[in-house]
Design a protein around this motif. Structure first.
Motif, PDB file in Angstrom:
ATOM      1  N   LYS A 167       0.801  -1.218   0.000  1.00 48.40           N
ATOM      2  CA  LYS A 167       0.000   0.000   0.000  1.00 48.40           C
ATOM      3  C   LYS A 167       0.841   1.278   0.000  1.00 48.40           C
ATOM      4  O   LYS A 167       0.313   2.364  -0.174  1.00 48.40           O
ATOM      5  CB  LYS A 167      -0.932   0.019   1.215  1.00 48.40           C
ATOM      6  N   THR A 168       2.148   1.126   0.214  1.00 49.70           N
ATOM      7  CA  THR A 168       3.023   2.286   0.309  1.00 49.70           C
ATOM      8  C   THR A 168       3.709   2.556  -1.025  1.00 49.70           C
ATOM      9  O   THR A 168       4.209   1.626  -1.672  1.00 49.70           O
ATOM     10  CB  THR A 168       4.080   2.070   1.400  1.00 49.70           C
ATOM     11  N   CYS A 169       3.759   3.806  -1.431  1.00 53.25           N
ATOM     12  CA  CYS A 169       4.425   4.194  -2.676  1.00 53.25           C
ATOM     13  C   CYS A 169       5.939   4.094  -2.483  1.00 53.25           C
ATOM     14  O   CYS A 169       6.490   4.687  -1.549  1.00 53.25           O
ATOM     15  CB  CYS A 169       4.041   5.608  -3.088  1.00 53.25           C
ATOM     16  N   GLY A 185       6.625   7.462  -0.655  1.00 52.45           N
ATOM     17  CA  GLY A 185       6.291   6.973   0.682  1.00 52.45           C
ATOM     18  C   GLY A 185       4.864   7.204   1.114  1.00 52.45           C
ATOM     19  O   GLY A 185       4.512   6.929   2.262  1.00 52.45           O
ATOM     20  N   THR A 186       4.019   7.676   0.199  1.00 58.43           N
ATOM     21  CA  THR A 186       2.607   7.895   0.540  1.00 58.43           C
ATOM     22  C   THR A 186       1.901   6.547   0.687  1.00 58.43           C
ATOM     23  O   THR A 186       2.057   5.660  -0.158  1.00 58.43           O
ATOM     24  CB  THR A 186       1.915   8.729  -0.550  1.00 58.43           C
ATOM     25  N   LYS A 187       1.099   6.432   1.731  1.00 57.16           N
ATOM     26  CA  LYS A 187       0.402   5.169   1.998  1.00 57.16           C
ATOM     27  C   LYS A 187      -1.062   5.282   1.597  1.00 57.16           C
ATOM     28  O   LYS A 187      -1.736   6.249   1.941  1.00 57.16           O
ATOM     29  CB  LYS A 187       0.515   4.820   3.482  1.00 57.16           C
ATOM     30  N   CYS A 195       0.172   6.048  -7.625  1.00 59.06           N
ATOM     31  CA  CYS A 195       0.233   6.992  -6.519  1.00 59.06           C
ATOM     32  C   CYS A 195      -0.425   8.300  -6.938  1.00 59.06           C
ATOM     33  O   CYS A 195      -0.006   8.932  -7.920  1.00 59.06           O
ATOM     34  CB  CYS A 195       1.692   7.226  -6.106  1.00 59.06           C
ATOM     35  N   ASN A 255       9.804  -1.687  -1.467  1.00 62.51           N
ATOM     36  CA  ASN A 255       9.539  -1.283  -0.078  1.00 62.51           C
ATOM     37  C   ASN A 255      10.179  -2.255   0.914  1.00 62.51           C
ATOM     38  O   ASN A 255      10.675  -1.836   1.979  1.00 62.51           O
ATOM     39  CB  ASN A 255       8.043  -1.182   0.173  1.00 62.51           C
TER      40      ASN A 255
END
Length: 362
Positions: free
Chosen positions: A319-321, A325-327, A340, A356
């Protein structure tokens, strides 16, 4: 470290008969011990004030010698280690059950997962001969490692017999091509590396599922125990063995490559048992062999001097970019690409998770 070795045996009819008899002795000891221990547990449950101590392996063995062997003198025709090791395995199975690592041990049936263990005078003679207690010298198709094992396990898959043992080896560290790598396991592709490499699983069950179903459907009206029934069951067992061998071969090649060429390997702690509870995906997950993949990777990393880091299963790798780092709050399983909304990057879902995982261990 201990390394396992397993190879097929080249047998004559006399040796096959001896193997079947040893399997029978080991199975009899297991079933006797299991019935006795279950009676003790039932008694303790019904009478909490008059509990009987749960027997150890030594207790089971003493009772076997005192109670069973006088009534079954044919025990003395075979190696004493076969029933001893069977009772030891039973006690280990109960320990795993009490720790809630595994379920309750089950009774063994003739012809299913036949195996027995021999210990004592075990010698490797030359390149393809091994001497075991009571049975004598056995030949193998494959060259044997020149070691002196303390015990061997002989097992049957379909109509072939195999011998396996463990021996001590020194780890052989190798220079690594990549320092850090993340490995994401999936159904479409077995392993996706953060370097961009993708490894497909064998998917052997899916490949032979229709053939296996057809064979089992044709056997539905055969009389159980007849010669035609036994022949048909042997064909099914051979196909199951082929499916398992293809899967295992694929897993060995992939895990060997990863452990040889990468210094630090990050892998997610998957809840395989929970994943198998999903009836829509259980077949595909079992066909991939996630648990076996991690098991092989664990000991091969130790052997080749790599480090395996198991990332927490709740780490949001998918789920994290990997770029900013956007979740994401939610990510459907049907979304095979990660997009994203913050930085606008679009990347393969599995590759994003692998990157990741690499960041988590680097």
């Amino acid at each position: 470290m201990l390394l396992g070795f397993k190879t097929e045996l080249k047998l004559n009819n006399k040796q096959r008969t001896a193997f079947l008899k040893h399997c029978g002795v080991a199975r009899h000891a297991w079933n006797w011990g299991l019935a006795l221990t279950k009676q003790i547990l039932d008694h303790n449950k019904a009478n909490p004030t008059e509990k009987i101590k749960f027997p150890s392996y030594f207790d089971l063995h003493k009772w076997l010698v005192a109670l069973v062997k006088p009534e079954c003198p044919w025990y003395y025709e075979f190696s004493k280690s076969a029933p001893q090791q069977s009772l030891m395995a039973l006690r280990t199975a109960w320990d795993r059950c009490f720790k809630k690592v595994a379920g309750v041990p089950k009774f063994k049936k003739k012809g299913k997962q036949d195996s027995f263990t021999l210990e004592g005078t075990v010698k490797i003679l030359g390149n393809n001969k091994i001497q075991v207690p009571k049975i004598g010298i056995l030949k193998t198709y494959e060259r044997l490692p020149q070691v002196q094992p303390k015990s061997v396990t002989i097992s049957r898959k379909a109509d072939k017999w195999f011998i396996s043992f463990r021996f001590e080896v020194e780890p052989t560290p190798r220079p690594k091509i990549v320092d850090f790598v993340g490995v994401d396991l999936g159904i479409n592709h077995l392993a996706t590396l953060s370097t961009g490499e993708v490894f497909d699983g064998a998917k052997s069950y899916k490949k032979y599922e229709q053939k296996l179903s057809r064979m089992q459907w044709l056997n539905r009206r055969k009389q159980v125990g007849s010669n035609n029934y036994k022949k048909a069951q042997l064909k099914v067992a051979r196909l199951h063995r082929k499916i398992a061998n293809l899967r295992k071969d694929s897993l060995h090649k992939i895990t060997t490559y990863i452990s040889k060429n990468h210094a630090v390997i990050g892998i997610e702690d998957l809840n395989v048992r929970g994943m198998l509870a999903n009836r829509k995906l259980a077949k595909a997950i079992a066909d991939m062999g996630f648990y076996e993949f991690r098991r092989q990777l664990t000991y091969k990393c130790e052997f080749y001097g790599s480090k395996l880091v198991v990332v927490d299963r709740f780490y949001p790798s998918s789920k994290t970019c990997a770029e900013c780092g956007t979740k994401k709050v939610t990510l459907l399983l049907s979304e095979r690409e990660f997009h994203c909304e913050n930085c606008g990057v679009t990347i393969d879902r599995d590759l994003n998770a692998a990157i990741n995982l690499r960041k988590a261990v680097s």
